[in-house]
Enzyme design. Structure first.
Site, PDB file in Angstrom:
ATOM      1  N   LYS A 219       0.854  -1.310   0.239  1.00  0.00           N
ATOM      2  CA  LYS A 219      -0.176   0.182  -0.335  1.00  0.00           C
ATOM      3  C   LYS A 219       0.533   1.742  -0.034  1.00  0.00           C
ATOM      4  CE  LYS A 219      -0.521   0.881   4.769  1.00  0.00           C
ATOM      5  NZ  LYS A 219      -1.023   0.506   6.218  1.00  0.00           N
TER       6      LYS A 219
ATOM      7  N   ASP B 240      -1.238   7.595  16.121  1.00  0.00           N
ATOM      8  CA  ASP B 240      -0.851   7.177  14.591  1.00  0.00           C
ATOM      9  C   ASP B 240      -2.504   5.750  14.875  1.00  0.00           C
ATOM     10  OD1 ASP B 240      -2.225   6.842  12.073  1.00  0.00           O
ATOM     11  OD2 ASP B 240      -0.216   5.749  11.561  1.00  0.00           O
TER      12      ASP B 240
END
Ligand SMILES: *[C@@H]1O[C@H](CO)[C@@H](O)[C@H](O)[C@H]1NC(C)=O
Ligand SMILES: *[C@@H]1O[C@H](CO)[C@@H](O)[C@H](O)[C@H]1NC(C)=O
Ligand SMILES: *[C@@H]1O[C@H](CO)[C@@H](O)[C@H](O)[C@H]1NC(C)=O
Ligand SMILES: *[C@@H]1O[C@H](CO)[C@@H](O)[C@H](O)[C@H]1NC(C)=O
Ligand SMILES: *[C@@H]1O[C@H](CO)[C@@H](O)[C@H](O)[C@H]1NC(C)=O
Ligand SMILES: *[C@@H]1O[C@H](CO)[C@@H](O)[C@H](O)[C@H]1NC(C)=O
Ligand SMILES: *[C@@H]1O[C@H](CO)[C@@H](O)[C@H](O)[C@H]1NC(C)=O
Ligand SMILES: *[C@@H]1O[C@H](CO)[C@@H](O)[C@H](O)[C@H]1NC(C)=O
Length: 908
Positions: free
Chosen positions: A532, A655
């Protein structure tokens, strides 16, 4: 007083002895001493050795009462004065005066170990005490020679003379002791050589003559002692070569010939030593090569020590197939060759591997992953240090890349070219001369000095200007970005933020890969290998040369912030915890593209593995079971708790979402996405100042309602993850603020500490949960809700969340039964108080940030259960059932003020 006490204890002792000893004796030797000669002899011995009445009470019967006297049919067969103390008088002039022993004609054993007998063994000893089977004079300070007559004590099976001051030679007459099984002459001052006639001692199983001054050769006859299990001739001055006959010792388990002057080669065939477990021939003058099949392939060997000899050639191949090898020390020889490329076929988890100070070369191989303690210093290994080589390994004085204290380029290349091999030049192109190790330590100082001398003052000035520029740049960055410039978690306190990259010890952040290696591993970074496009770089899957699957992050510095990868490297440099994805290496050689190489996580991340396609035909999905979900929540909480509470200053992940929660093959959490990790805002003076300076444009305010550089932001995000686990709704943790608002509106009303059933309306339908598990689901939902408190200061600390998830049932059970206790413990900062403190406030304050409309629906749900509670049983009703009928007014759940305040110092 003291005397009285000792008399009392003496009397007590006698009572105890007279109570137990006779009954004990009666079973085997019920008879009192029957021989007057022996009684007189015992009394003689008692006075010549100065024994105490406490041990040998004069009036009592020796066979029945005396310590250490063993009788058979009224005759003394054993005397054991081991460890006895002498009377004060007796210790004034201790002697080896045991003449009386000659009168015990049936005496089988005499044990005087650790009893002072400073004198020599009398000449008559062997002849007069011929019936002796065991003579133990270990540590008796015996002097002088071993009497020849001892060879007449032909019934001896055990002769222990270790740790004395025996001198002279070993009498050959001892080889008449044909029954001898244990023969220990170690740690004396014996000289001369080992009698060749020792080959006669066919019953010997232990022969220890270590620690003397013996010279000459090892008699080949020893190789015929087929019962020998333990042979120790170490620490003598034995010379000549090891007789080939030793290779026939079929029963030998333990062989120690170390610290002699043995020369020549070891016998080329030791395959007869089928039972050998330890072989130590260190510190000799042995040389030559060892054949590949030196040992039997079915070897039992666990310990091999060949240290400090002059062996040459390669290590025998058979070493790598030894199943039980736990210590291999071949240091200080001239062994050479490459390490085998396979890992060791062994259970070598606790194994020690020392091949230091030899001439090994080539690259490090997975073999090293088999050992827990590794010393390969002082060889010529080249290339990078792979991840499986632990940080404790000694790597000094090799030709390794990015490792300090290595040999010089000249030394390394002359070794390699001398052998017609190619040296990788420390990974540098040939033209540039000096190898730049990551941290220029002692070795390269010389070059630095030369450089400085050449450039002189000009260089210095340029350097100063450069430093100024860098400093200025840094300051400006500080002002515009958030906390990024502040050192990523210097675990050690005090020191200010390090310059980016300057403090990274590259040996701690994995292997230095070449760009070529990574190109090959990731198939030229083709799109088929792209996993990704992450926000900190593109992720590719790859396979290293050695077959290890990896994930490679490509960071394009033209589009990414430059500090990002340095920050991540710094993170890995300082933080080592099993809850973070392992970094295997890096490649920083390209100017615009940097690469980080991680261990491949077989189960991907939480966002991709919450549901798995089980069947590729009909696309049916199987979701993670509840136990696994709870385990994942716990794992992630552990990682975050480590960052928040065990790092100093606290680190904020920033995150936290399902896609950052990586899962290994056992679904153990390995947190990833570590690019944004920073130290908590307002934690050091420095960052407090920077915060002040940029307060007006303080940008990164999330749904959390505060800066993202606070631990409470992680907690908020973690709450979303928990909600995702409970509801099974993918994407909660990655959703935007607006989406989140809607989601919370729909979900939170169904999470109530007072009503378990409500939660079933939002639980992931694919979770088949029974009653027991439902309570856990309910508990996790409650914890999630407290994490999602719009007020950062009201969210629980990560370590309380961890505690709550470790004991989910306590979350829902304890609170319902112990509200009164809660009130008293809340000030101590107990974990459930923290969780519920937050819960309570979130049930009163509006739950959803800025959504006053939701108060109606959510509030009504809560109020409904609340009002039924007030009609139900009293506050101490207890039990889980009553929990749905609880009152929840302010007086029952007081605000545990301060506990959940992030900025407050720890309270427990
Ligand atoms: C010898 O005596 C000591 C001390 O009383 C005792 O600990 C030891 O077990 C005895 N040894 C034998 C072989 O009887
Ligand atoms: C002598 O006694 C000591 C204990 O005091 C014991 O350790 C040792 O094994 C005994 N010696 C023999 C040969 O049994
Ligand atoms: C050795 O032992 C045997 C039997 O145990 C005994 O008959 C013999 O007399 C003993 N030898 C000596 C020298 O005492
Ligand atoms: C041997 O004798 C020396 C001096 O005579 C003494 O210092 C040493 O302790 C003795 N060693 C033993 C094991 O008795
Ligand atoms: C005892 O040993 C000595 C020396 O080995 C030998 O001369 C003598 O004959 C032996 N005596 C007996 C009784 O075995
Ligand atoms: C290794 O070989 C070198 C050169 O032959 C020699 O000087 C050195 O002593 C040897 N080292 C050992 C430990 O034998
Ligand atoms: C490793 O240890 C286990 C149990 O301790 C044993 O069953 C297995 O055979 C061992 N493996 C080897 C290669 O020896
Ligand atoms: C260095 O030069 C040699 C021969 O000149 C060459 O074989 C080798 O590949 C070069 N090494 C590097 C790292 O460029």
């Amino acid at each position: 007083m003291v005397d009285q006490r000792s008399i009392v204890s003496c009397a007590l002792f006698l009572v105890v002895v007279s109570l137990f000893e006779p009954t004990f004796e009666q079973q085997s030797q019920p008879l009192p001493l029957g021989s007057t000669t022996e009684r007189v002899a015992l009394l003689e011995l008692r006075s010549s050795l100065g024994l105490r009445s406490r041990d040998w009470p004069i009036k009592a019967d020796p066979c029945l009462i005396w310590r250490g006297i063993q009788c058979q049919n009224g005759r003394v067969v054993g005397i054991n004065i081991s460890g006895f103390r002498r009377t004060r008088l007796g210790s004034q002039n201790p002697q080896f005066s045991v003449d009386a022993l000659a009168k015990f004609t049936l005496l089988q054993s005499f044990n005087a170990s650790n009893f002072l007998l400073p004198g020599s063994i009398p000449d008559w000893f062997g002849q007069q005490v011929g019936s002796l089977q065991v003579l133990d004079l270990t540590s008796c300070s015996v002097l002088g020679p071993i009497p020849l007559s001892l060879g007449n004590s032909s019934n001896l099976t055990g002769l222990y003379l270790s740790h004395n001051n025996l001198t002279g030679t070993i009498p050959a007459s001892l080889s008449q002791l044909l029954h001898l099984s244990v023969f220990d002459l170690s740690r004396n001052r014996l000289t001369g050589s080992i009698p060749t006639s020792f080959g006669n001692l066919r019953n010997l199983s232990v022969l220890d003559i270590s620690g003397n001054y013996l010279s000459g050769a090892i008699p080949p006859g020893i190789g015929t002692l087929m019962k020998l299990q333990y042979l120790n001739l170490s620490s003598n001055m034995l010379s000549a070569s090891i007789p080939a006959q030793l290779g026939d010792l079929d029963s030998l388990v333990d062989l120690d010939l170390s610290a002699n002057m043995l020369a020549g080669s070891v016998p080329s065939d030791l395959r007869g030593l089928r039972n050998l477990q330890r072989m130590i021939v260190a510190e000799n003058l042995l040389s030559g090569t060892l054949p590949d099949n030196l040992f039997p392939s079915s070897t039992q060997l666990q310990v091999i020590v060949l240290r400090n000899n002059g062996f040459t050639g390669g290590l025998p191949k058979v070493l790598w197939s030894m199943p039980g090898l736990s210590l291999l020390d071949v240091s200080g020889n001239n062994f050479t060759g490459l390490l085998p490329n396979s890992s060791l076929n062994a259970n070598a988890t606790a194994a020690v591997f020392n091949i230091s100070q030899n001439l090994f070369y080539g690259s490090l191989t997975p073999l090293l992953g088999s050992f827990s303690v590794i010393d390969i210093s002082g060889n010529y290994f080249q290339g990078g240090v792979p991840g499986y080589v632990g940080t404790s390994a000694s790597l000094d004085r090799n030709c390794l890349r990015n490792v300090k204290n290595q040999k010089t380029l000249a030394e390394c290349s002359s070794f390699y070219t001398g052998r017609g091999l190619t040296f990788d030049n420390f990974g540098q192109p040939n033209s540039t001369q000096p190898p730049p190790p990551a941290k220029p330590p002692g070795k390269s100082n010389k070059k630095v000095i030369i450089l400085a001398a050449v450039l002189g003052g000009v260089g210095l000035i340029v350097l100063l200007v450069l430093i100024l520029v860098v400093l200025l740049l840094c300051l400006r960055k500080r002002g515009t970005t958030t906390e990024r410039g502040v050192g990523v978690g210097p675990i050690t306190t005090g020191s200010g933020p390090p310059p980016p990259g300057g403090s990274i010890n590259f040996s701690r952040v994995g292997d230095a890969f070449t760009y070529q290696q990574l190109l090959q591993a990731a198939g030229d970074f083709s799109n088929t290998n792209l996993i990704k496009n992450g926000h900190s770089g593109d992720l590719f899957r790859g396979v290293l040369e050695n077959g290890i699957p990896v994930v490679i992050k490509r960071i394009d510095l033209r589009s990414m912030k430059k500090e990002a990868y340095i920050q991540e490297l710094e993170f890995f440099n300082k933080v080592s915890h099993t809850r973070f994805v392992p970094l295997l290496g890096h490649c920083l050689e390209n100017e615009n593209e940097k690469f980080l190489v991680y261990k491949y996580m077989p189960n991907g991340d939480l966002s991709s593995s919450l549901y798995k396609k089980t069947n590729t035909v009909d696309d049916s999905l199987q979701s993670l079971d509840w136990i696994t979900r709870l385990k994942i929540a716990l794992g992630a909480a552990e990682g975050l708790s480590y960052l928040h509470h065990e790092c100093n200053p606290p680190l904020v992940h920033r995150d936290v979402q399902a896609s950052s929660i990586l899962l290994d093959d056992k679904f153990e959490v390995r947190l990833g996405s570590l690019t944004d990790v920073c130290s908590q805002e307002g934690d050091t003076h420095q960052s407090r100042i920077t915060r002040l300076l940029r307060l007006p444009q303080s940008s990164e305010q999330g749904a959390s309602g505060s800066s993202t550089a606070l631990c409470s932001y992680d907690v908020y995000c973690f709450g979303k993850v928990l909600l995702e686990l409970v509801t099974g709704k993918l994407g909660i943790s990655a959703s935007s603020d607006a989406e989140m608002k809607e989601l919370l509106d729909q979900t939170l009303p169904y999470i109530s500490i007072y009503d378990k059933e409500l939660v079933t309306k939002i639980v992931d339908p694919s979770l088949i949960v029974d009653e027991d598990l439902l309570e856990e689901v309910w508990a996790m939902a409650v914890v999630a809700r407290s994490c999602l408190n719009p007020k950062p200061s009201r969210r629980p600390l990560m370590r309380y969340i961890l505690k709550a998830l470790e004991n989910p049932l306590k979350v829902v059970r304890e609170d319902s039964s112990g509200s009164a206790r809660l009130r008293t413990t809340s000030s101590r900062g107990s974990w459930n108080a923290a969780v519920f403190g937050s819960w309570r406030s979130s049930s009163e304050v509006v739950v959803i940030p800025g959504a006053s409309t939701t108060k109606g629906e959510g509030g009504s749900g809560l109020k409904h259960s609340g009002t039924t509670g007030s009609q139900g049983s009293g506050p101490n009703g207890g039990g889980e059932l009553s929990s749905s009928r609880r009152r929840h007014s302010r007086d029952i759940f007081p605000e545990p003020s301060g506990v959940q305040d992030v900025e407050r110092p720890d309270q427990d």
